[in-house]
Design a protein around this motif. Structure first.
Motif, PDB file in Angstrom:
ATOM      1  N   VAL A   8      38.382  37.698  39.398  1.00  0.00           N
ATOM      2  CA  VAL A   8      36.976  37.984  39.064  1.00  0.00           C
ATOM      3  C   VAL A   8      36.190  38.269  40.339  1.00  0.00           C
ATOM      4  N   LEU A   9      36.495  37.543  41.407  1.00  0.00           N
ATOM      5  CA  LEU A   9      35.766  37.696  42.669  1.00  0.00           C
ATOM      6  C   LEU A   9      36.193  38.922  43.476  1.00  0.00           C
ATOM      7  N   GLN A  10      37.206  39.649  43.002  1.00  0.00           N
ATOM      8  CA  GLN A  10      37.689  40.839  43.707  1.00  0.00           C
ATOM      9  C   GLN A  10      37.651  42.074  42.792  1.00  0.00           C
ATOM     10  N   PRO A  11      36.454  42.509  42.381  1.00  0.00           N
ATOM     11  CA  PRO A  11      36.369  43.635  41.440  1.00  0.00           C
ATOM     12  C   PRO A  11      36.866  44.957  42.017  1.00  0.00           C
ATOM     13  N   GLN A  12      36.879  45.092  43.338  1.00  0.00           N
ATOM     14  CA  GLN A  12      37.388  46.319  43.940  1.00  0.00           C
ATOM     15  C   GLN A  12      38.907  46.396  43.863  1.00  0.00           C
ATOM     16  N   ARG A  13      39.569  45.250  43.714  1.00  0.00           N
ATOM     17  CA  ARG A  13      41.033  45.207  43.665  1.00  0.00           C
ATOM     18  C   ARG A  13      41.568  45.093  42.243  1.00  0.00           C
ATOM     19  N   PHE A  14      40.854  44.352  41.390  1.00  0.00           N
ATOM     20  CA  PHE A  14      41.282  44.135  40.007  1.00  0.00           C
ATOM     21  C   PHE A  14      40.234  44.698  39.060  1.00  0.00           C
ATOM     22  N   ASP A  15      40.676  45.175  37.923  1.00  0.00           N
ATOM     23  CA  ASP A  15      39.811  45.818  36.942  1.00  0.00           C
ATOM     24  C   ASP A  15      38.689  44.871  36.492  1.00  0.00           C
ATOM     25  N   PRO A  16      37.428  45.198  36.817  1.00  0.00           N
ATOM     26  CA  PRO A  16      36.325  44.321  36.414  1.00  0.00           C
ATOM     27  C   PRO A  16      36.093  44.299  34.904  1.00  0.00           C
ATOM     28  N   ASN A  17      36.661  45.248  34.183  1.00  0.00           N
ATOM     29  CA  ASN A  17      36.553  45.223  32.722  1.00  0.00           C
ATOM     30  C   ASN A  17      37.499  44.191  32.111  1.00  0.00           C
ATOM     31  N   LEU A  18      38.563  43.866  32.816  1.00  0.00           N
ATOM     32  CA  LEU A  18      39.483  42.836  32.340  1.00  0.00           C
ATOM     33  C   LEU A  18      39.042  41.446  32.779  1.00  0.00           C
ATOM     34  N   TYR A  19      38.595  41.345  34.015  1.00  0.00           N
ATOM     35  CA  TYR A  19      38.219  40.053  34.597  1.00  0.00           C
ATOM     36  C   TYR A  19      36.702  40.033  34.781  1.00  0.00           C
ATOM     37  N   GLU A  20      35.985  39.710  33.720  1.00  0.00           N
ATOM     38  CA  GLU A  20      34.528  39.793  33.755  1.00  0.00           C
ATOM     39  C   GLU A  20      33.858  38.507  34.231  1.00  0.00           C
ATOM     40  N   LEU A  21      34.244  37.384  33.672  1.00  0.00           N
ATOM     41  CA  LEU A  21      33.559  36.121  33.954  1.00  0.00           C
ATOM     42  C   LEU A  21      34.524  35.067  34.489  1.00  0.00           C
ATOM     43  N   GLN A  22      33.996  34.213  35.347  1.00  0.00           N
ATOM     44  CA  GLN A  22      34.803  33.097  35.836  1.00  0.00           C
ATOM     45  C   GLN A  22      34.935  32.043  34.748  1.00  0.00           C
ATOM     46  N   ILE A  23      35.990  31.259  34.848  1.00  0.00           N
ATOM     47  CA  ILE A  23      36.240  30.170  33.909  1.00  0.00           C
ATOM     48  C   ILE A  23      36.039  28.861  34.655  1.00  0.00           C
ATOM     49  N   ASN A  24      35.165  28.027  34.129  1.00  0.00           N
ATOM     50  CA  ASN A  24      34.886  26.740  34.752  1.00  0.00           C
ATOM     51  C   ASN A  24      35.798  25.688  34.127  1.00  0.00           C
ATOM     52  N   TYR A  25      36.978  25.551  34.685  1.00  0.00           N
ATOM     53  CA  TYR A  25      37.993  24.612  34.196  1.00  0.00           C
ATOM     54  C   TYR A  25      38.281  23.642  35.325  1.00  0.00           C
ATOM     55  N   GLN A  26      37.951  22.370  35.119  1.00  0.00           N
ATOM     56  CA  GLN A  26      38.107  21.376  36.174  1.00  0.00           C
ATOM     57  C   GLN A  26      39.277  20.447  35.852  1.00  0.00           C
ATOM     58  N   PRO A  27      40.140  20.191  36.824  1.00  0.00           N
ATOM     59  CA  PRO A  27      41.343  19.398  36.565  1.00  0.00           C
ATOM     60  C   PRO A  27      41.080  17.941  36.204  1.00  0.00           C
ATOM     61  N   GLY A  28      39.962  17.369  36.577  1.00  0.00           N
ATOM     62  CA  GLY A  28      39.715  15.959  36.303  1.00  0.00           C
ATOM     63  C   GLY A  28      39.170  15.678  34.915  1.00  0.00           C
ATOM     64  N   ILE A  29      38.894  16.694  34.139  1.00  0.00           N
ATOM     65  CA  ILE A  29      38.293  16.512  32.821  1.00  0.00           C
ATOM     66  C   ILE A  29      39.365  16.668  31.747  1.00  0.00           C
ATOM     67  N   ASP A  30      39.356  15.746  30.775  1.00  0.00           N
ATOM     68  CA  ASP A  30      40.286  15.823  29.651  1.00  0.00           C
ATOM     69  C   ASP A  30      39.633  16.668  28.558  1.00  0.00           C
ATOM     70  N   TYR A  31      40.046  17.914  28.463  1.00  0.00           N
ATOM     71  CA  TYR A  31      39.474  18.822  27.470  1.00  0.00           C
ATOM     72  C   TYR A  31      40.123  18.653  26.103  1.00  0.00           C
ATOM     73  N   GLY A  32      41.190  17.931  26.037  1.00  0.00           N
ATOM     74  CA  GLY A  32      41.885  17.731  24.773  1.00  0.00           C
ATOM     75  C   GLY A  32      42.971  18.769  24.560  1.00  0.00           C
ATOM     76  N   TYR A  33      43.807  18.498  23.598  1.00  0.00           N
ATOM     77  CA  TYR A  33      44.956  19.361  23.359  1.00  0.00           C
ATOM     78  C   TYR A  33      44.550  20.735  22.837  1.00  0.00           C
ATOM     79  N   GLU A  34      43.609  20.775  21.888  1.00  0.00           N
ATOM     80  CA  GLU A  34      43.237  22.041  21.254  1.00  0.00           C
ATOM     81  C   GLU A  34      42.719  23.057  22.258  1.00  0.00           C
TER      82      GLU A  34
END
Length: 150
Positions: free
Chosen positions: A97-123
């Motif tokens: 996402v942070l390299q739109p000149q290298r990777f297609d910005p239409n595919l990688y539009e938004l960052q994902i805020n996924y933190q390893p210390g949080i239990d998001y659950g199985y689903e």
């Protein structure tokens, strides 16, 4: 002779008109539950948890159908496995996402805020992991060097 041609022409046109019919549903879809059919029709997957104050919205045509028909069933992978893979995939995704000149910005539009210390659950982990697999297979991408397989 003209009467014979008109009769043949009229009969073929009438046969064509009477044989036209609307598409009938596939037999296998009749056996599916209403929930599965609604999921197939919908292109949006929303996963929310008010306690942890997060929400994931996946808007991808065909993902719901793929999740219900092709992906491994829930419970196939352990939550630990899904969390480890998701962390690797998210890190690679965010780098792209942070390299739109290298990777297609239409595919990688938004960052994902996924933190390893949080239990998001199985689903959440299950659907996020399967989205990454679906994304890689659909758009011929490879995240973090893993070969996407089902």
């Amino acid at each position: 002779m003209k009467k014979v041609i008109y009769i043949l022409l009229f009969s073929s046109v009438s046969l064509f008109i009477f044989n036209c019919n609307t598409a009938k549903p596939i037999t296998s879809e009749k056996n599916k539950s209403e929930k599965e059919l609604a999921a197939i029709v919908s292109d949006t997957v929303t996963i929310a948890n008010e306690e942890l104050e997060y929400e994931i919205i996946i808007i991808e045509p065909g993902f719901n159908t793929w999740l219900l028909t092709t992906a491994r069933p829930e419970g196939f992978y352990s939550q630990q496995y899904l969390e480890n893979r998701n962390l690797i995939y998210v890190l690679e995704w965010n780098q792209r996402v942070l390299q739109p000149q290298r990777f297609d910005p239409n595919l990688y539009e938004l960052q994902i805020n996924y933190q390893p210390g949080i239990d998001y659950g199985y689903e959440v982990n299950y659907k996020l992991f399967n989205y990454f697999i679906y994304f890689q297979l659909t758009y011929n991408q490879r995240l973090a060097g893993f070969i996407p397989r089902i």
